[in-house]
Design an enzyme around this catalytic site. Structure first.
Site, PDB file in Angstrom:
ATOM      1  N   HIS A  80      -3.938  -4.765   8.047  1.00 49.73           N
ATOM      2  CA  HIS A  80      -3.947  -3.517   8.949  1.00 49.73           C
ATOM      3  C   HIS A  80      -3.116  -3.565  10.155  1.00 49.73           C
ATOM      4  CE1 HIS A  80      -5.936   0.662   9.599  1.00 49.73           C
ATOM      5  NE2 HIS A  80      -5.668   0.278  10.575  1.00 49.73           N
ATOM      6  N   GLU A 115      -8.778   0.257  -2.688  1.00 46.36           N
ATOM      7  CA  GLU A 115      -9.606   0.324  -1.517  1.00 46.36           C
ATOM      8  C   GLU A 115     -10.660   1.599  -1.603  1.00 46.36           C
ATOM      9  OE1 GLU A 115      -6.800  -1.764   1.632  1.00 46.36           O
ATOM     10  OE2 GLU A 115      -6.825   0.571   1.722  1.00 46.36           O
ATOM     11  N   ASN A 118       0.908  -1.121  -0.104  1.00 44.86           N
ATOM     12  CA  ASN A 118       0.075  -0.021   0.001  1.00 44.86           C
ATOM     13  C   ASN A 118       0.890   1.341  -0.063  1.00 44.86           C
ATOM     14  OD1 ASN A 118      -1.579   2.269   1.057  1.00 44.86           O
ATOM     15  ND2 ASN A 118      -3.028   0.866   1.602  1.00 44.86           N
ATOM     16  N   HIS A 167       0.672   6.284   1.885  1.00 42.98           N
ATOM     17  CA  HIS A 167       1.609   7.279   2.729  1.00 42.98           C
ATOM     18  C   HIS A 167       2.717   7.873   1.985  1.00 42.98           C
ATOM     19  CE1 HIS A 167      -1.280   6.842   5.566  1.00 42.98           C
ATOM     20  NE2 HIS A 167      -1.075   5.564   5.865  1.00 42.98           N
ATOM     21  N   THR A 182      -8.456   3.419   9.023  1.00 46.34           N
ATOM     22  CA  THR A 182      -9.571   2.612   9.101  1.00 46.34           C
ATOM     23  C   THR A 182      -9.669   2.178  10.526  1.00 46.34           C
ATOM     24  OG1 THR A 182      -9.365   2.188   6.849  1.00 46.34           O
ATOM     25  CG2 THR A 182     -10.787   0.800   8.197  1.00 46.34           C
ATOM     26  N   ARG A 225      -7.399  12.614   1.279  1.00 47.53           N
ATOM     27  CA  ARG A 225      -6.293  13.268   2.094  1.00 47.53           C
ATOM     28  C   ARG A 225      -4.756  12.746   1.808  1.00 47.53           C
ATOM     29  NH1 ARG A 225      -7.746  10.164   7.665  1.00 47.53           N
ATOM     30  NH2 ARG A 225      -9.788  11.080   7.248  1.00 47.53           N
ATOM     31  N   GLU A 231     -11.197  -9.531   3.298  1.00 50.94           N
ATOM     32  CA  GLU A 231      -9.801  -9.434   4.093  1.00 50.94           C
ATOM     33  C   GLU A 231     -10.111  -8.985   5.486  1.00 50.94           C
ATOM     34  OE1 GLU A 231      -6.413  -5.745   3.990  1.00 50.94           O
ATOM     35  OE2 GLU A 231      -7.826  -6.192   2.162  1.00 50.94           O
ATOM     36  N   GLY A 272       0.927  -1.322   4.423  1.00 50.53           N
ATOM     37  CA  GLY A 272       1.685   0.096   3.797  1.00 50.53           C
ATOM     38  C   GLY A 272       2.226   0.747   4.753  1.00 50.53           C
ATOM     39  N   HIS A 316      -5.925   3.470  -1.260  1.00 55.00           N
ATOM     40  CA  HIS A 316      -7.158   3.863  -0.747  1.00 55.00           C
ATOM     41  C   HIS A 316      -7.495   5.139  -1.362  1.00 55.00           C
ATOM     42  CE1 HIS A 316      -9.957   4.000   2.979  1.00 55.00           C
ATOM     43  NE2 HIS A 316     -10.372   4.417   1.944  1.00 55.00           N
ATOM     44  N   ARG A 335      -9.704   7.707  -0.560  1.00 61.66           N
ATOM     45  CA  ARG A 335     -10.572   8.163   0.351  1.00 61.66           C
ATOM     46  C   ARG A 335     -11.533   9.438  -0.298  1.00 61.66           C
ATOM     47  NH1 ARG A 335     -10.540   7.420   5.761  1.00 61.66           N
ATOM     48  NH2 ARG A 335      -9.030   5.959   6.438  1.00 61.66           N
TER      49      ARG A 335
END
Length: 242
Positions: A190, A69, A6, A9, A100, A48, A150, A212, A42, A44
């Protein structure tokens, strides 16, 4: 066991200064070159970190595939149908959360998720539901026809002590076998990092891990290729020991 890297970031760091670097696209291609089995990102609702143009550019450029995602909204459904990723993972999303915080409540919105899943499947997109290690939620996912789940590993990763961690791990393992017995492909992710991934990687029904934040954090010190190699070696060593 496959590793989805992932790269959200990398975009977080870019956006902090409003520059064009570091590039999520460059990170995705570098990750692929150095062992990522696919790229997770992801999009969002508040954008962000990952943005629409990031998704489009990465989807065009990667040689494996992307796992997108996204929230259970009409806007995100339209976006997925336009981009056509191979995989979509439906996740719960709260505007105020840092990351999340839990799994999707499939039971509370089963028909909506079933319709959403059917629309994506008809477009050739494989759907995964990001859910907690809860048998009722897993059964609901199987009943509505989702091919993949997942399992949310955040409670395990954030456990306050050894006993709680062992309990959370047992729940994940039981849930993975429960899901596999119902014909579901089981992924997990996660909060996983180099220090806590081994017990999860030993759970045989789990086919893929999505990681990630820990990889990008480790990459600050040893570089992204080395961070990916380190994670994959740890995963494969754990799986080969079972």
């Amino acid at each position: 066991m496959l590793l989805g890297v992932n790269i959200d970031h990398v975009a977080t760091l870019r956006n902090a200064r409003g520059t064009v670097y570091p590039s999520p696209l460059e990170a995705a291609l570098l990750a692929e070159t150095h062992g990522a089995d696919y790229i997770t990102l992801h999009l969002r609702e508040d954008r962000r970190h990952i943005r629409d143009d990031d998704v489009a550019a990465i989807a065009r450029a990667v040689r494996t595939h992307i796992n997108l995602e996204m929230a259970l909204t009409p806007e995100m459904l339209d976006h997925a149908l336009a981009v056509r990723p191979r995989d979509v993972c439906i996740v719960p999303e709260k505007r105020q959360e840092i990351t999340t915080e839990g799994g999707l409540d499939v039971l509370a919105q089963q028909q909506k998720i079933a319709d959403y899943t059917r629309t994506l499947a008809e477009a050739g997109i494989r759907v995964s539901l990001f859910i907690d290690a809860d048998e009722a939620q897993i059964q609901a996912a199987a009943d509505l026809g989702a091919p993949v789940i997942e399992l949310h590993t955040g409670a395990y990763a954030d456990a306050a002590n050894h006993n709680e961690r062992a309990q959370r791990l047992a729940q994940i393992e039981e849930a993975a076998y429960f899901a596999s017995e119902r014909g579901l492909i089981v992924n997990a992710g996660h909060g996983l990092n180099i220090h806590n991934v081994t017990p999860v990687a030993k759970i045989l029904p789990i086919a893929e891990l999505n990681i990630g934040h820990a990889l990008i954090a480790q990459a600050l010190f040893i570089g992204l290729p080395a961070a990916i190699a380190q994670m994959k070696e740890t995963m494969h060593r754990a799986r080969s020991a079972v």
